[in-house]
Design a protein around this motif. Structure first.
Motif, short mmCIF file in Angstrom:
data_model
loop_
_atom_site.label_atom_id
_atom_site.label_comp_id
_atom_site.label_asym_id
_atom_site.label_seq_id
_atom_site.Cartn_x
_atom_site.Cartn_y
_atom_site.Cartn_z
N LEU A 118 41.33 44.01 50.35
CA LEU A 118 42.09 44.78 51.34
C LEU A 118 42.38 43.95 52.59
N LEU A 119 41.40 43.13 53.02
CA LEU A 119 41.59 42.30 54.19
C LEU A 119 42.68 41.24 53.95
N ALA A 120 42.71 40.70 52.74
CA ALA A 120 43.75 39.72 52.40
C ALA A 120 45.13 40.36 52.48
N GLY A 121 45.26 41.61 52.01
CA GLY A 121 46.54 42.29 52.08
C GLY A 121 46.98 42.53 53.50
N LEU A 122 46.04 42.72 54.42
CA LEU A 122 46.36 42.93 55.83
C LEU A 122 46.69 41.62 56.53
N ALA A 123 45.95 40.54 56.19
CA ALA A 123 46.15 39.26 56.86
C ALA A 123 47.45 38.59 56.43
N PRO A 158 34.44 43.39 64.53
CA PRO A 158 34.18 41.94 64.54
C PRO A 158 34.67 41.23 63.29
N ASP A 159 34.89 41.98 62.20
CA ASP A 159 35.38 41.36 60.96
C ASP A 159 36.89 41.45 60.85
N GLY A 160 37.58 41.53 61.97
CA GLY A 160 39.02 41.67 61.96
C GLY A 160 39.71 40.41 61.48
N VAL A 161 41.04 40.48 61.41
CA VAL A 161 41.82 39.35 60.94
C VAL A 161 41.88 38.28 62.03
N PRO A 162 41.47 37.02 61.72
CA PRO A 162 41.56 35.95 62.72
C PRO A 162 43.01 35.66 63.07
N ALA A 177 40.62 29.95 57.21
CA ALA A 177 40.85 30.88 56.10
C ALA A 177 42.34 30.91 55.74
N VAL A 178 42.62 30.82 54.45
CA VAL A 178 43.98 30.91 53.93
C VAL A 178 44.06 32.11 53.00
N TYR A 179 44.97 33.03 53.29
CA TYR A 179 45.15 34.21 52.44
C TYR A 179 46.49 34.09 51.71
N VAL A 180 46.47 34.48 50.45
CA VAL A 180 47.64 34.35 49.60
C VAL A 180 47.90 35.68 48.90
N LYS A 181 49.18 36.07 48.85
CA LYS A 181 49.56 37.22 48.04
C LYS A 181 50.85 36.90 47.31
N GLY A 182 51.03 37.51 46.13
CA GLY A 182 52.25 37.24 45.38
C GLY A 182 52.22 37.92 44.03
N SER A 183 53.12 37.48 43.15
CA SER A 183 53.19 38.07 41.81
C SER A 183 51.93 37.73 41.04
N VAL A 184 51.57 38.59 40.11
CA VAL A 184 50.34 38.39 39.35
C VAL A 184 50.40 37.07 38.58
N GLU A 185 51.53 36.80 37.94
CA GLU A 185 51.63 35.58 37.14
C GLU A 185 51.43 34.34 38.01
N ARG A 186 52.07 34.31 39.20
CA ARG A 186 51.98 33.12 40.05
C ARG A 186 50.58 32.93 40.60
N ILE A 187 49.94 33.99 41.06
CA ILE A 187 48.59 33.85 41.62
C ILE A 187 47.59 33.46 40.54
N LEU A 188 47.73 34.02 39.33
CA LEU A 188 46.83 33.63 38.24
C LEU A 188 46.99 32.15 37.90
N GLU A 189 48.22 31.62 38.02
CA GLU A 189 48.41 30.19 37.78
C GLU A 189 47.63 29.34 38.78
N MET A 190 47.50 29.83 40.00
CA MET A 190 46.87 29.06 41.07
C MET A 190 45.35 29.13 41.03
N CYS A 191 44.77 30.20 40.45
CA CYS A 191 43.33 30.46 40.57
C CYS A 191 42.56 30.10 39.30
N ASP A 192 41.30 29.65 39.51
CA ASP A 192 40.37 29.39 38.40
C ASP A 192 39.21 30.37 38.41
N ALA A 193 38.87 30.91 39.58
CA ALA A 193 37.69 31.78 39.71
C ALA A 193 38.08 33.03 40.48
N GLN A 194 37.24 34.06 40.37
CA GLN A 194 37.47 35.30 41.09
C GLN A 194 36.20 35.71 41.83
N MET A 195 36.35 36.58 42.84
CA MET A 195 35.20 37.10 43.56
C MET A 195 34.61 38.25 42.76
#
Length: 904
Positions: free
Chosen positions: A387-392, A429-433, A456-474
């Protein structure tokens, strides 16, 4: 000796800090509201000077600029020279009355255009008191801080203070077709306009990236204001219909003058007096001229455009009014047009868990549920991080005002901001920097990334593109774990099948020293998905059905997934196969038109492919209405026969390229505009079919009398009386005539067809012949049975009046009987009938009118004979209509079932 004060260097030759200091503004917070108001009072609004308009006297005199009016003016002059001042005065009275109607209508049209300009004026994002606000561009002042995004129209001359891949289309000023990359950088030397990379100029368009700038010039002081001073007045665009009518007027004028000359010559050669033949020629000219046609065309178009405005469609270019009636295919966006464009996150997938989000719209009221029970996002690290990534990684803001919660920015980003607010993410205190840099979203990249203080770098986008960029998840506990791309893709597909739009979010660490984000982050940590819903408009399904009943194909074109597009299409009645952009690109050019014809839903389509779709449909002789709201929609909007832009959510580029703007962004308004376009054309044709028999009939009666060598059955002054009364009181109701009930059950009109088809021309000649036989015959019959010349002429005038009255009911529908139903649905018809009876009674029985117009009182028998001609005309026309209807039905029934049916 004191030297002249130094002229300040232009803004592009100084740094942004120097410009801000000189203008007394803060490059980060902008002006205060109080200072902006004071400057607006001193400097005036940010608006170009109004174009120099013709004065009232000039506009009135121009109403006489018509070939038909010239003939009337010459007729009045000749009549006056012959000593018949009463006739001359009446002719001039008709001409002046017509001019007054046109003058009043033009004044009304100017007021309407001013109102439309106010409705479509540019709205821009201005930072005042440190907060972004959406304000009309005319309220800008020097020193204001303006932010720009792709699609925005630059509202004033700006010295840029920051830019992130900002590109601006400056073709309006420089003629350069390619967008110019902007760099706020340092001061420049003596650079020409096209090389001033640190400036953005009023009237140009941001086509890519983001930026912000300080207003350095407004209104007439801008660069485009200098150009505007050279432009006196724009040339008005005429519709094909008005061009046809103008040609018709010229042809009629030439024909009338030729007939009048022949009439004069024949009479003189037969030994009749020159003065008598001049009177006869004038009578013929005055009788054959359809004086009311230009005014009624203008009034009918004006009423039609006004009705369109009331139904949320603003016509920017007049040709759209007529072309709308011929539309065969509507290509429409999904988001905001078929749907509400009020995105709401309904589901979050994070840490291997599926969360439900309650609440709708942009009000941050709702809960986060897990297995039906509310949860605190702070106790769910993966959920909180998602949720914080979507806001940032977000440029939208949702604020509460007098009208409730409103969105400034993209609806998708607004939904992410609201979902974060519902969970309390981004507060405390945990707001968006603080954001330091941005890689804006683009259709090519398919992601957006933001760099924040601390690295901190936040990224949002299409599912296909973000999955291409990532190897691990939280994971659920906040620790990294392996990413199951297949499971995430299957979950995204499942959301899509529910007509939900899905965005993927990720996070990376660029290090605490990072201050710029030049490239995408390397291997970010996948945080989760947010799925949002944009429900279809209730009225969209009804409008789609109405269009298909009217023979208009509807095609939905969207950038969403095929599953999402199919789900929305099913809900609004666009069922069948879905063609994706990839499939479209793979189609050979020769096969594409037929494939596009068969398909109703297109998904994952790029702007370039939209243009290809339009061209493919036009190759099959379709008339295309295309909707769009983005910068990249402009080529397709221009290519389409009717470009339709969104008034609320559309970019300024799209609005400039469009022929029509929807003020409510609703597909149902397109269907309503098509209906109004058909109605305008119908009413004009009805009026012309109704009015022409009177003019042709009068000409025939006068020609018969002159060639026969007898008395004129009707005098010029009496002809003008008919044109002042019958045509006025019975013609005006056609301008406000409601649409036929079946107007949206007919196939589209072929734009290549003439204004009057063969059957309608035959009907006009039928009624003209009845008028010739009835009027000319009764004129001689009355005289043969002892009536005076004045009484016989009065009968002729009333034959025309009452026949036009009954024929009006014939013309309320050109193919079906609508006698009493027509009166009930248009009360102006009854008012016109009553008015005609009153004025003809005054004409016939008031002594003063008898003296001026040469009329005489009539007995009941004479009236009965005149009415008999009118009733005969009505019956014969209705018989012809009924026979024609039966012939058409027989021809339609003879067509094999399914033949000629338009493809879905």
């Amino acid at each position: 000796m004191t030297g002249a004060p130094a002229v300040p260097a232009p803004p592009y030759r100084r740094t942004s800090a120097q410009v801000a200091e000189e203008l007394g503004t803060d490059p980060g917070r902008g002006l205060t509201s109080g200072e902006a108001a004071a400057r607006l009072e001193r400097e005036g609004p940010n608006a170009l000077p109004a174009a120099r308009r013709r004065g009232p006297l000039t506009r009135f005199l121009l109403q006489f600029h018509s070939p038909l009016i010239y003939v009337l003016l010459v007729s009045a002059a000749v009549t006056a020279l012959l000593g018949d001042r009463v006739d001359a005065a009446v002719i001039m009275g008709v001409v002046v009355a017509n001019a007054l109607v046109g003058f009043a209508q033009e004044a009304r049209a100017e007021r309407a255009l001013a109102a439309l300009a106010a409705m479509t004026r540019t709205v821009t994002t201005v930072v005042r008191d440190g907060r972004p606000r959406r304000l009309p561009s005319d309220s800008l002042v020097r020193g204001d801080l303006v932010t720009l995004e792709a699609g925005d129209k630059v509202p004033a001359d700006l010295r840029l203070v920051r830019a992130s891949e900002l590109q601006v289309d400056e073709s309006a000023l420089t003629g350069e077709s390619a967008p110019v990359a902007k760099d706020p950088g340092s001061a420049l030397g003596d650079a020409v306009l096209a090389d001033r990379r640190n400036m953005a100029y009023s009237g140009t368009f941001a086509t890519y990236g983001q930026g912000a700038g300080i207003v350095t010039a407004t209104g007439a002081a801008t660069e485009i204001g200098l150009v505007h001073r050279l432009v006196d007045q724009a040339t008005a665009v005429r519709t094909p219909l008005t061009r046809k009518i103008a040609r018709f007027s010229r042809v009629v004028t030439v024909a009338i003058l030729a007939l009048a000359a022949v009439t004069f010559a024949v009479g003189v050669l037969r030994g009749q007096g020159v003065a008598e033949m001049v009177t006869a020629a004038v009578a013929l000219a005055v009788g054959a001229i359809p004086e009311g046609l230009p005014a009624l065309v203008t009034i009918t178009l004006a009423f039609g455009v006004a009705r369109m405005v009331r139904r949320n469609a603003i016509v920017r270019r007049l040709p759209a009014v007529e072309t709308l009636g011929s539309t065969t295919v509507i290509c429409t966006d999904k988001t905001g047009t078929l749907t509400r464009n009020e995105m709401t996150v309904t589901g979050v997938a994070a840490g291997g868990r599926l969360y439900e989000v309650t609440g709708t719209g942009y009000a941050p009221r709702g809960e986060i549920l897990l297995d039906g029970a509310p949860v605190d996002a702070a106790g769910h690290p993966a959920l909180h991080a998602c949720l914080l990534a979507g806001l940032a990684c977000n440029d939208a803001r949702v604020t509460e005002g007098e009208r409730g919660w409103t969105l400034v920015g993209d609806p998708t980003e607004g939904a992410l901001a609201v979902s974060a607010a519902k969970a309390g993410a981004g507060t405390g205190p945990d707001g968006v920097p603080e954001r330091l840099d941005t890689i804006p979203f683009s259709s090519e990249r398919r992601y957006m990334a933001t760099l924040h203080a601390g690295g901190a770098v936040y990224v949002k986008g299409s599912v296909e593109r973000i999955l291409e960029m990532c190897d691990a998840q939280m994971g659920a506990g906040g620790r990294p774990e392996p990413l199951d791309r297949r499971a995430v893709a299957e979950l995204a597909a499942a959301y899509g099948e529910q007509a939900l739009r899905v965005l993927a979010l990720a996070r990376a660490d660029a290090g605490p020293e990072a201050s710029r984000l030049d490239a995408p982050p390397e291997r970010p940590l996948f945080l989760g998905l947010q799925a949002m819903h944009d429900p279809p408009r209730e009225e969209a399904a009804r409008a789609v059905r109405a269009c298909r009943t009217a023979g208009i194909q509807v095609k939905m074109i969207t950038g969403d997934h095929a599953a999402t597009a199919r789900a929305i299409g099913d809900r609004i009645g666009l069922r069948g196969d879905v063609m994706t952009g990839a499939e479209l690109a793979a189609r050979p050019a020769a096969d594409l038109p037929e494939a596009v014809e068969r398909t109703a839903v297109f998904a994952r389509v790029s702007p370039e492919q939209k243009l290809r779709l339009v061209r493919a449909l036009q190759s099959r002789a379709h008339v295309i209405a295309m909707t769009g709201d983005g910068v990249n929609d402009a080529p397709a909007l221009k290519q389409a026969d009717i470009g339709v832009a969104m008034g609320r959510g559309g970019t300024e580029v799209a609005k400039e390229a469009a022929d029509m703007i929807l003020t409510d962004d609703d597909f149902a308004s397109i269907e309503a505009a098509v209906e109004e376009g058909r109605g305008v054309f119908d009413n004009l044709v009805k009026f012309i079919v109704w009015a022409l028999p009177a003019n042709i009939g009068l000409g025939l009666v006068l020609m018969a009398a002159i060639l026969g060598g007898g008395e004129l059955p009707i005098l010029p002054v009496q002809v003008l009386w008919l044109n002042m009364t019958a045509v006025l009181v019975l013609g005006l109701p056609f301008a406000v005539e409601p649409h036929d009930d079946d107007i949206m059950r007919r196939p589209p009109r072929d734009p290549s067809l003439p204004l009057l088809t063969g059957p309608l021309a035959a009907r006009i000649m039928l009624v003209s012949s009845i008028l010739l036989a009835g009027a000319f015959g009764l004129f001689h019959w009355e005289q043969a049975h002892g009536a005076s010349l004045e009484e016989a002429r009065t009968v002729v005038v009333n034959v025309f009046a009452v026949t036009l009255l009954t024929y009006m009911f014939n013309c309320l529908s050109l193919d079906r009987p609508l006698l009493w139903h027509g009166v009930r649905r248009n009360p102006w018809i009854a008012a016109g009938v009553l008015a005609l009876l009153v004025v003809q009674g005054v004409y016939t029985y008031v002594p003063g009118m008898n003296e001026v117009f040469g009329s005489a009182p009539l007995g009941g028998a004479a009236w009965a004979r005149a009415v008999a001609v009118a009733v005969l005309s009505y019956v014969l026309v209705e018989v012809v209509k009924r026979v024609s209807l039966q012939v058409r039905r027989g021809a339609r029934d003879a067509v094999p079932r399914g033949a000629g049916k338009p493809a879905d």
